[in-house]
Design a protein around this motif. Structure first.
Motif, PDB file in Angstrom:
ATOM      1  N   THR A  77       0.839  -1.181   0.000  1.00 30.23           N
ATOM      2  CA  THR A  77       0.000   0.000   0.000  1.00 30.23           C
ATOM      3  C   THR A  77       0.878   1.237   0.000  1.00 30.23           C
ATOM      4  O   THR A  77       1.988   1.218   0.538  1.00 30.23           O
ATOM      5  CB  THR A  77      -0.932   0.007   1.234  1.00 30.23           C
ATOM      6  OG1 THR A  77      -1.851   1.103   1.130  1.00 30.23           O
ATOM      7  CG2 THR A  77      -0.153   0.142   2.534  1.00 30.23           C
ATOM      8  N   PRO A  90       1.999   0.952   7.687  1.00 28.17           N
ATOM      9  CA  PRO A  90       0.719   0.279   7.448  1.00 28.17           C
ATOM     10  C   PRO A  90      -0.104   0.190   8.736  1.00 28.17           C
ATOM     11  O   PRO A  90       0.443   0.266   9.846  1.00 28.17           O
ATOM     12  CB  PRO A  90       1.142  -1.117   6.976  1.00 28.17           C
ATOM     13  CG  PRO A  90       2.516  -0.931   6.424  1.00 28.17           C
ATOM     14  CD  PRO A  90       3.143   0.111   7.301  1.00 28.17           C
ATOM     15  N   ARG A  94      -2.887  -4.892  10.337  1.00 30.71           N
ATOM     16  CA  ARG A  94      -2.640  -5.588   9.073  1.00 30.71           C
ATOM     17  C   ARG A  94      -1.224  -6.153   9.073  1.00 30.71           C
ATOM     18  O   ARG A  94      -0.317  -5.598   8.477  1.00 30.71           O
ATOM     19  CB  ARG A  94      -2.844  -4.635   7.901  1.00 30.71           C
ATOM     20  CG  ARG A  94      -4.279  -4.256   7.646  1.00 30.71           C
ATOM     21  CD  ARG A  94      -5.099  -5.448   7.149  1.00 30.71           C
ATOM     22  NE  ARG A  94      -4.505  -6.102   5.983  1.00 30.71           N
ATOM     23  CZ  ARG A  94      -4.702  -5.699   4.733  1.00 30.71           C
ATOM     24  NH1 ARG A  94      -5.468  -4.634   4.479  1.00 30.71           N
ATOM     25  NH2 ARG A  94      -4.142  -6.352   3.730  1.00 30.71           N
ATOM     26  N   LEU A  97       0.502  -6.864   5.584  1.00 29.91           N
ATOM     27  CA  LEU A  97       0.601  -5.760   4.635  1.00 29.91           C
ATOM     28  C   LEU A  97       1.924  -5.015   4.787  1.00 29.91           C
ATOM     29  O   LEU A  97       2.378  -4.747   5.900  1.00 29.91           O
ATOM     30  CB  LEU A  97      -0.563  -4.790   4.868  1.00 29.91           C
ATOM     31  CG  LEU A  97      -0.684  -3.593   3.933  1.00 29.91           C
ATOM     32  CD1 LEU A  97      -1.019  -4.057   2.509  1.00 29.91           C
ATOM     33  CD2 LEU A  97      -1.773  -2.643   4.446  1.00 29.91           C
TER      34      LEU A  97
END
Length: 208
Positions: A77, A90, A94, A97
């Motif tokens: 991300t 992040p 998560r 991630l």
């Protein structure tokens, strides 16, 4: 990441460095994620540090990172900067991630791209828990939005105390396509969390 932001780069992963899982277990033992061997540290100068380098790609946002040697296969991300000028991280819930600095170099393009991720989570290890176990020569694959996968080869793995984080060494500009993968590491205190960061240095050696 530019030099003006590198001056504040020592904070890059501190918000991810609490060590939630180890604090939750009340562990006072010297356990935790692996630390890199001194044998994996940066050495040499010039092209000797970048065997097999290839020409950079054009820019394209990354979508996924794979590090087969430590069984990482995670979505990416985009991350911006927090109010204090540090790189955001992040969401703490998560653990699967990772994130990349979306205002900097995209992985595979000329310059130094930055990817960060948590080392642990309330219920156990997170995406980059084993980052310190990487060795020189390991492959890192970054899938991109343009359908290409940039393949990087690790040329060093180091650990730094947060108060002595070498901004220029980690974030400095490069005429090649380079990648830094960062998580928390170093000593651990139940009161303050991890005391530093593990940093993987890699350069572009292939695409598919």
């Amino acid at each position: 990441m530019g030099a003006s932001q590198a001056g504040r780069g020592g904070l890059v992963a501190l918000t991810a460095c609490i060590g939630i899982w180890l604090v939750g277990t009340g562990s006072g033992e010297p356990v935790g994620p692996p630390l890199p061997s001194p044998a994996e540290a940066l050495s040499g100068t010039g092209q000797a540090r970048y065997p097999g380098s290839i020409d950079p790609l054009s820019g394209s946002p990354p979508t996924r990172i794979r590090i087969p040697a430590i069984r990482v296969d995670a979505p990416l991300t985009g991350l911006g900067l927090a109010r204090d000028g540090s790189l955001d991280v992040p969401p703490p819930d998560r653990r699967d991630l990772a994130g990349w600095y979306r205002n900097g170099t995209t992985p595979g393009a000329v310059g130094t791209a930055v990817v960060v991720g948590h080392v642990d989570h309330a219920s156990g290890p997170a995406v980059f828990y084993r980052l310190g176990a990487l060795r020189r020569g390991a492959a890192i694959e970054v899938r991109r939005a343009d359908g290409r996968t940039a393949v990087f080869t690790v040329h060093a793995v180091e650990v730094y105390e947060a108060r002595r984080f070498p901004d220029a060494r980690v974030y400095g500009p490069s005429p090649r396509a380079e990648l830094r993968v960062i998580t928390c590491g170093g000593g651990f205190s139940p009161r303050t969390g991890y005391q530093g960061n593990v940093v993987v240095f890699a350069h572009l050696t292939g695409t598919y």
